[in-house]
Design a protein around this motif. Sequence first.
Motif, mmCIF file in Angstrom:
data_model
loop_
_atom_site.group_PDB
_atom_site.id
_atom_site.type_symbol
_atom_site.label_atom_id
_atom_site.label_comp_id
_atom_site.label_asym_id
_atom_site.label_seq_id
_atom_site.Cartn_x
_atom_site.Cartn_y
_atom_site.Cartn_z
ATOM 1 N N GLY A 110 0.823 -1.208 0.000
ATOM 2 C CA GLY A 110 0.000 0.000 0.000
ATOM 3 C C GLY A 110 0.852 1.250 0.000
ATOM 4 O O GLY A 110 0.582 2.219 -0.718
ATOM 5 N N LEU A 111 1.904 1.226 0.822
ATOM 6 C CA LEU A 111 2.821 2.361 0.880
ATOM 7 C C LEU A 111 3.512 2.571 -0.464
ATOM 8 O O LEU A 111 3.613 3.700 -0.971
ATOM 9 N N LEU A 112 4.009 1.489 -1.069
ATOM 10 C CA LEU A 112 4.708 1.610 -2.350
ATOM 11 C C LEU A 112 3.791 2.125 -3.453
ATOM 12 O O LEU A 112 4.242 2.783 -4.386
ATOM 13 N N THR A 113 2.509 1.849 -3.318
ATOM 14 C CA THR A 113 1.556 2.257 -4.352
ATOM 15 C C THR A 113 1.131 3.713 -4.189
ATOM 16 O O THR A 113 0.931 4.417 -5.190
ATOM 17 N N THR A 114 1.018 4.187 -2.941
ATOM 18 C CA THR A 114 0.378 5.489 -2.712
ATOM 19 C C THR A 114 1.295 6.580 -2.202
ATOM 20 O O THR A 114 0.969 7.761 -2.373
ATOM 21 N N ASP A 115 2.395 6.244 -1.557
ATOM 22 C CA ASP A 115 3.214 7.284 -0.945
ATOM 23 C C ASP A 115 3.927 8.110 -2.011
ATOM 24 O O ASP A 115 4.528 7.549 -2.936
ATOM 25 N N PRO A 116 3.908 9.432 -1.909
ATOM 26 C CA PRO A 116 4.574 10.271 -2.913
ATOM 27 C C PRO A 116 6.069 10.010 -3.019
ATOM 28 O O PRO A 116 6.671 10.297 -4.054
ATOM 29 N N GLN A 117 6.676 9.472 -1.943
ATOM 30 C CA GLN A 117 8.112 9.208 -1.962
ATOM 31 C C GLN A 117 8.450 7.822 -2.479
ATOM 32 O O GLN A 117 9.622 7.445 -2.522
ATOM 33 N N SER A 118 7.456 7.060 -2.892
ATOM 34 C CA SER A 118 7.694 5.696 -3.362
ATOM 35 C C SER A 118 8.426 5.696 -4.702
ATOM 36 O O SER A 118 8.059 6.426 -5.628
ATOM 37 N N TYR A 119 9.420 4.833 -4.817
ATOM 38 C CA TYR A 119 10.158 4.726 -6.081
ATOM 39 C C TYR A 119 9.262 4.226 -7.205
ATOM 40 O O TYR A 119 9.545 4.475 -8.391
ATOM 41 N N LEU A 120 8.167 3.528 -6.900
ATOM 42 C CA LEU A 120 7.274 3.048 -7.953
ATOM 43 C C LEU A 120 6.502 4.188 -8.606
ATOM 44 O O LEU A 120 5.988 4.032 -9.717
ATOM 45 N N ARG A 121 6.411 5.336 -7.929
ATOM 46 C CA ARG A 121 5.635 6.448 -8.465
ATOM 47 C C ARG A 121 6.436 7.340 -9.397
ATOM 48 O O ARG A 121 5.862 8.151 -10.119
ATOM 49 N N TRP A 122 7.772 7.208 -9.384
ATOM 50 C CA TRP A 122 8.553 8.061 -10.280
ATOM 51 C C TRP A 122 9.506 7.283 -11.171
ATOM 52 O O TRP A 122 10.159 7.856 -12.041
ATOM 53 N N ASP A 123 9.578 5.979 -10.970
ATOM 54 C CA ASP A 123 10.476 5.178 -11.802
ATOM 55 C C ASP A 123 9.682 4.015 -12.390
ATOM 56 O O ASP A 123 9.457 3.007 -11.732
#
Length: 363
Positions: A110-123
């Motif tokens: 959940g954190l990897l999907t939603t947190d703005p600092q997650s690497y999955l959100r920018w890479d």
Amino acid sequence: DMSRTPDSAAGFSLAPAPTEGKGSYNRNSAVQQAGASPAIAALVRAAEQISLPDAPSPIAIADYGSSQGQSSLAPMAAAIHTLRGRLDAARPISVFHTDLPGSDFSALFGLLTTDPQSYLRWDGLTYAAAVGRSFYEQILPAQSINLGWCSWAIQWLSRAPAPIPDQVQVAYSADVATRAVYARQAAEDWQCFLRHRGAELASGGRLIVVTMALTEDGDFGYRPVLDALYAALRDRVGEGFMSEAELHGMAIPTVGRSLPDIEAPFAAGSFAGLTIEDARLFLAPDPIWEDYARNGDARAYGARWAAFSRSSVLPTLALALSDHGPERTLTFLGRVEAGMADRLAAAPRKFPIPLVIVDLRRA
């Protein structure tokens, strides 16, 4: 292995429990994040120096002991950003987050999907996976990992090898024999961890470890917190909530290792194919104390250290309850947390948080 039976205390084997679920660890991990932050520079240097497999093979990063993921965001992002500077634009990176089978992996993803600092959100070319197995065994394919990170995890022993007669943290036990048993277990587990990481790391790979340590004069730190914890447990016995036998079965299977403890397996220069590039002791920042020194809010100081303890060590202690079903466990967690908070708020104190950073290289 988590299921081993101890030789020194037949029938006693309290393995570490997963942290409390529903994101509790993520909400109360400011101390862990602050302590790990000085090691991110070492991880970046390692990412700059590791040998990379030939294209199109993906780069593999292992995050050993990820818990619910909050403390992993900054180091994983730093490592991925550094590697992207060395790779072709379309090169994939795989990140394997590992923890015990009962860990709250739903909070992690959940954190990897939603947190703005997650690497999955920018890479968009980095892929996340999880492994629910103890790192006291090989959990990833041989020579498959290029870069490893293990923060605030290896201090957890594979088991508590014996009861602690006068505390729940062996660092503050006056029993010399019990302290020796835990020291032997810590040495065995460190070598076990190294052997399996040596098998998993690829040639030229690196692993950065951050773990609880002992100061040069042997201080484990956290003394006011652990005194408050033990007193709160004794209060629960006094009020009849739990028995002396249940308290006697409670032990936190964590240790602080000195620099000589860390370096001991490497006396011949290498161990399990690994060498130490660097190892150093440091005192971590304490964001809870820093906030108290700034605002003087003693109740917040006590509440935050109590919440830190609830999210990290109290679930393990609850396993010693004769009935550790959900209802009694929740009552236990709440009462001990409240008792700790009151005691800590009554007398806020600064104490050391000793950690060690170890930079390991696979030849």
